[in-house]
Design an enzyme around this catalytic site. Structure first.
Site, PDB file in Angstrom:
ATOM      1  N   ASP A 100      59.495  31.555 -23.229  1.00  0.00           N
ATOM      2  CA  ASP A 100      58.310  31.961 -22.479  1.00  0.00           C
ATOM      3  C   ASP A 100      57.064  31.190 -22.906  1.00  0.00           C
ATOM      4  O   ASP A 100      56.985  30.666 -24.017  1.00  0.00           O
ATOM      5  CB  ASP A 100      58.039  33.455 -22.696  1.00  0.00           C
ATOM      6  CG  ASP A 100      59.015  34.339 -21.954  1.00  0.00           C
ATOM      7  OD1 ASP A 100      59.995  33.822 -21.391  1.00  0.00           O
ATOM      8  OD2 ASP A 100      58.810  35.571 -21.959  1.00  0.00           O
ATOM      9  N   HIS A 245      60.021  31.776 -27.564  1.00  0.00           N
ATOM     10  CA  HIS A 245      58.805  31.208 -26.978  1.00  0.00           C
ATOM     11  C   HIS A 245      58.669  29.734 -27.342  1.00  0.00           C
ATOM     12  O   HIS A 245      59.027  29.329 -28.446  1.00  0.00           O
ATOM     13  CB  HIS A 245      57.572  31.976 -27.470  1.00  0.00           C
ATOM     14  CG  HIS A 245      57.603  33.433 -27.131  1.00  0.00           C
ATOM     15  ND1 HIS A 245      58.240  34.374 -27.926  1.00  0.00           N
ATOM     16  CD2 HIS A 245      57.110  34.101 -26.073  1.00  0.00           C
ATOM     17  CE1 HIS A 245      58.132  35.563 -27.368  1.00  0.00           C
ATOM     18  NE2 HIS A 245      57.448  35.432 -26.245  1.00  0.00           N
TER      19      HIS A 245
END
Length: 280
Positions: A100, A245
């Site tokens: 992400d 991430h």
């Protein structure tokens, strides 16, 4: 509340969604691949399609939440769900890796190189500000066969926004992805896992399925490379969706952890791939 009309160019996508996922999505084990900190400023709905300059990200998180809303399905439409997909069905020992907040030129290229080295495909849920600033990285993702998902424009908590602002956050990001790689995203992830009825409805209207995660590495806390590796390996299992991430802060631990746990997952017989909306 009056329903907004979809842009004309999305009509074909909505038609294609006739063959989309049902209640559980499948996973293509192709042997090829919460929530993050985001830029601090948010363009209002009046900003329209004008691109905003990327801002320096901060580091904050909330616990994942799920919203509520009616299940709905109509011919030619992506179904409106009442909760996000948490894991994938389908083939045994198939897993999905997701990243992400990017793309970030400091970390995303290293992640792409590691995935390419092991011939693995992953999912990247990108934020519009970052994607608009680095379209070259979106094209690299697409060229390598990765799936690009929508993670809103500025990474706000959608449950605190009015419906027009939610649409602006989501739709602008889809437009940037389509401009960069030639097609809009088919998957959407709400920042912080904070979903509500409007987010599910707007995502479905734009032809996207909502995907959450099964295992959160909590790598945004920078807990250490070894801790991230242990969380992935201990949570591994059929249908598991891993959340990591590639932006939103210092992601060097996430980069290094991937280099360690990915070959181990493959050695243990896991098939790492991306979910499919077809043939389920």
């Amino acid at each position: 509340m009056k329903k907004e009309e979809l842009p004309g160019r999305r009509v074909l996508l909505r038609g294609a969604a006739l063959f989309a996922l049902t209640a559980t999505a499948g996973c293509v084990g192709t042997d090829r691949s919460g929530a993050p900190a985001r830029p601090s400023s948010s363009p209002g709905p009046a900003a329209g399609a004008q691109a905003a300059r990327p801002q320096k990200p901060s580091t904050y998180r909330l616990q994942p939440m799920t919203g509520s809303g009616p299940q709905r399905s109509a011919a030619g439409r992506t179904p409106v769900r009442s909760k996000p997909i948490l894991r994938m069905g389908g083939r045994s020992r198939a897993m999905v890796l997701t990243f992400d907040d990017g793309p970030d030129p400091n970390y995303t290229p290293d992640i792409l190189r590691t995935l390419r080295k092991h011939d693995v495909r992953a999912m990247f849920f990108v934020c519009g500000e970052m994607a608009d600033a680095h379209p070259d990285l979106l094209r690299r993702m697409a060229d390598d066969g990765h799936t690009i998902g929508n993670h809103t424009w500025t990474h706000p908590q959608l449950t605190r926004l009015r419906r027009p602002s939610i649409r602006d956050e989501i739709e602008r990001t889809s437009d940037v992805v389509e401009d960069a790689v030639g097609e809009p995203p088919l998957w959407f992830r709400a920042p912080y896992g904070a979903w509500n009825r409007a987010a599910f409805q707007i995502g479905a209207e734009l032809g996207m399925e909502p995907l959450a995660w099964t295992v959160d590495t909590l790598d945004w806390r920078e807990p250490g490379t070894g801790t991230i590796v242990r969380r992935v390996l201990s949570g591994a299992g059929p249908g598991v969706v891993i959340l990591s991430h590639d932006a939103g802060g210092n992601r060097s631990q996430s980069v290094q952890a991937l280099r360690t746990y990915l070959p181990r997952l493959l050695d243990e017989g896991y098939r790492i791939g991306v979910p499919s909306r077809m043939g389920v």
